[in-house]
Design a protein around this motif. Structure first.
Motif, mmCIF file in Angstrom:
data_model
loop_
_atom_site.group_PDB
_atom_site.id
_atom_site.type_symbol
_atom_site.label_atom_id
_atom_site.label_comp_id
_atom_site.label_asym_id
_atom_site.label_seq_id
_atom_site.Cartn_x
_atom_site.Cartn_y
_atom_site.Cartn_z
ATOM 1 N N ALA A 173 -19.735 29.483 -34.112
ATOM 2 C CA ALA A 173 -19.526 30.156 -32.821
ATOM 3 C C ALA A 173 -20.555 31.272 -32.616
ATOM 4 N N GLY A 174 -20.908 31.939 -33.703
ATOM 5 C CA GLY A 174 -21.909 33.007 -33.622
ATOM 6 C C GLY A 174 -23.275 32.474 -33.188
ATOM 7 N N ASP A 175 -23.611 31.257 -33.627
ATOM 8 C CA ASP A 175 -24.883 30.632 -33.224
ATOM 9 C C ASP A 175 -24.871 30.333 -31.731
ATOM 10 N N VAL A 220 -31.326 39.461 -32.398
ATOM 11 C CA VAL A 220 -31.184 39.259 -33.845
ATOM 12 C C VAL A 220 -29.739 38.965 -34.235
ATOM 13 N N ASP A 221 -29.523 37.875 -34.975
ATOM 14 C CA ASP A 221 -28.238 37.653 -35.641
ATOM 15 C C ASP A 221 -28.435 38.165 -37.064
ATOM 16 N N PRO A 222 -27.785 39.293 -37.404
ATOM 17 C CA PRO A 222 -28.169 40.037 -38.609
ATOM 18 C C PRO A 222 -27.498 39.576 -39.894
ATOM 19 N N PRO A 232 -23.930 41.391 -34.411
ATOM 20 C CA PRO A 232 -23.117 41.262 -35.624
ATOM 21 C C PRO A 232 -21.715 40.767 -35.303
ATOM 22 N N ASN A 233 -21.053 40.141 -36.283
ATOM 23 C CA ASN A 233 -19.610 39.953 -36.132
ATOM 24 C C ASN A 233 -18.944 41.215 -36.682
ATOM 25 N N SER A 234 -17.620 41.271 -36.642
ATOM 26 C CA SER A 234 -16.935 42.508 -37.047
ATOM 27 C C SER A 234 -17.247 42.883 -38.492
ATOM 28 N N ALA A 235 -17.248 41.885 -39.374
ATOM 29 C CA ALA A 235 -17.492 42.172 -40.798
ATOM 30 C C ALA A 235 -18.905 42.727 -40.980
ATOM 31 N N GLU A 236 -19.859 42.161 -40.242
ATOM 32 C CA GLU A 236 -21.244 42.633 -40.362
ATOM 33 C C GLU A 236 -21.404 44.053 -39.818
ATOM 34 N N LEU A 237 -20.608 44.382 -38.791
ATOM 35 C CA LEU A 237 -20.653 45.747 -38.258
ATOM 36 C C LEU A 237 -20.050 46.724 -39.283
#
Ligand code: ATP
Ligand code: MG
Length: 321
Positions: A269-271, A181-183, A199-204
């Protein structure tokens, strides 16, 4: 790492999520409008990219995986454009056209390689019960054919209702299929029991409800979130700092430094990360090796101008470094 990239052709991956059309209008500016103090852009060309979940599927296809996408679009021009682009890129489209939906598109007005303006067309729309039920029935039928499922949640509606996301995750678990999952957002309850969330850092920070500063904090928060949501793995992407993989067992987390040599455009990059991670585990890599591979791939795509997928050839070269 023992890996044969030819194996990607055998991996079958389904992406479910919010697809978008990225449109670029390229032009030149030579004068200011007499009507208002704004530049006049004379358009020279228009280009399109698959965005959101579409970009995840594009990364998979570009590696040679069998890439399928299930998403919703509107009965409009942007929707037809998306379908054409999926076909051109060897992505098996399971796009559902819904009359009361609007295809999400983002149009950038570009002059001299600079973005002047972005125009978004979108309507965040919760899934109607009927559509959700028919989607879930379809997913249930097709799911056994895949090695992995990616939920690419851009917060636009498809994966926002808990029933939808929870049902897909439980179907995957029952059939022993990886579900990554990309949240989006602070409420992760619907992602519970996923194989991995990225998650990226902001999402964490958002889900943890705190600003994580030190590596020690990152490690303890990752462990806490992984346990709280009963995840097997948690992969935090940390931009220029690389990644942190918290493992299924009580092993210590793996911190992976970035591999980027030069950075032009980090968007997308996350994708690439979630696509390569899924492709890697689908061909039998360990989670650790798949994350290292995903990090190498991300290091390549951030060095390309504009949002671009990773190609097989580029990944092969990155492996030699
Ligand atoms: N500035 C950077 N320098 C080096 N590597 C980077 C940089 N930004 C991103 N990366 C690489 O890309 C990976 C994913 O980036 P990031 O953590 O920014 O994800 P993201 O915010 O989900 O990206 P996006 O949503 O724009 O697709 C990182 O783990 C890292 O490997
Ligand atoms: Mg992201």
């Amino acid at each position: 790492m023992k890996i044969n990239l030819d194996d990607f052709v055998k991996s079958r991956i389904l992406v479910i999520g919010d697809i978008m059309l990225d449109c670029y209008l390229w032009g030149k500016v030579e004068r200011i409008s007499p009507e208002a103090p704004v530049p006049i852009v004379q358009t020279l060309k228009r280009t399109y990219m698959l965005g959101g979940a579409g970009n995840v599927a594009l990364n998979l296809a570009s590696l040679g995986c069998q890439s399928d996408i299930l998403a919703i679009c509107g009965n409009d021009r942007a929707g037809s454009q998306l379908k054409e682009m999926l076909a051109e890129n060897n992505i098996n489209s399971r796009l559902i056209t819904a009359d009361d939906h609007l295809t999400i598109s983002k149009t950038r007005i570009m002059a001299l390689d600079q973005q002047l303006l972005r125009i978004d067309e979108e309507r965040i729309q919760m899934l109607k019960t009927e559509l959700q039920e028919s989607l879930l029935a379809q997913i249930k039928d097709i799911i056994p054919a895949y090695n992995a499922v990616i939920l690419s949640d851009y917060g636009k509606g498809l994966l926002q209702t808990p029933e939808m996301t929870e049902s897909v995750i439980s179907m995957c678990k029952e059939s022993n299929i990886y579900v990554l999952v990309d949240p989006k957002g602070r409420d992760w309850k619907r992602y519970q029991y996923a194989t991995c969330v990225t998650p990226n850092s902001a999402e964490l920070n958002l889900v943890a409800n705190e600003i994580i500063e030190s590596e020690a904090e990152l490690i303890s928060v990752s462990q806490r979130i992984k346990t709280q949501y009963s995840l097997e793995w948690l992969l935090v992407t940390r931009g220029s700092k690389g990644m942190c993989l918290t493992s299924g067992e009580s092993k210590s987390p793996l911190l992976i430094p970035t591999q980027a040599r030069q950075v032009y455009d980090v968007s997308g990059a996350g994708d690439t990360v979630i696509a390569v991670l899924a492709a890697g585990i689908s061909i039998g890599l360990s989670f650790q090796d798949a994350a290292i591979l995903a990090n190498k791939a991300a290091g390549v795509v951030v060095g390309k101008v504009g949002t671009q997928p990773i190609t097989r050839q580029e990944l092969e070269e990155a492996l030699l470094r």
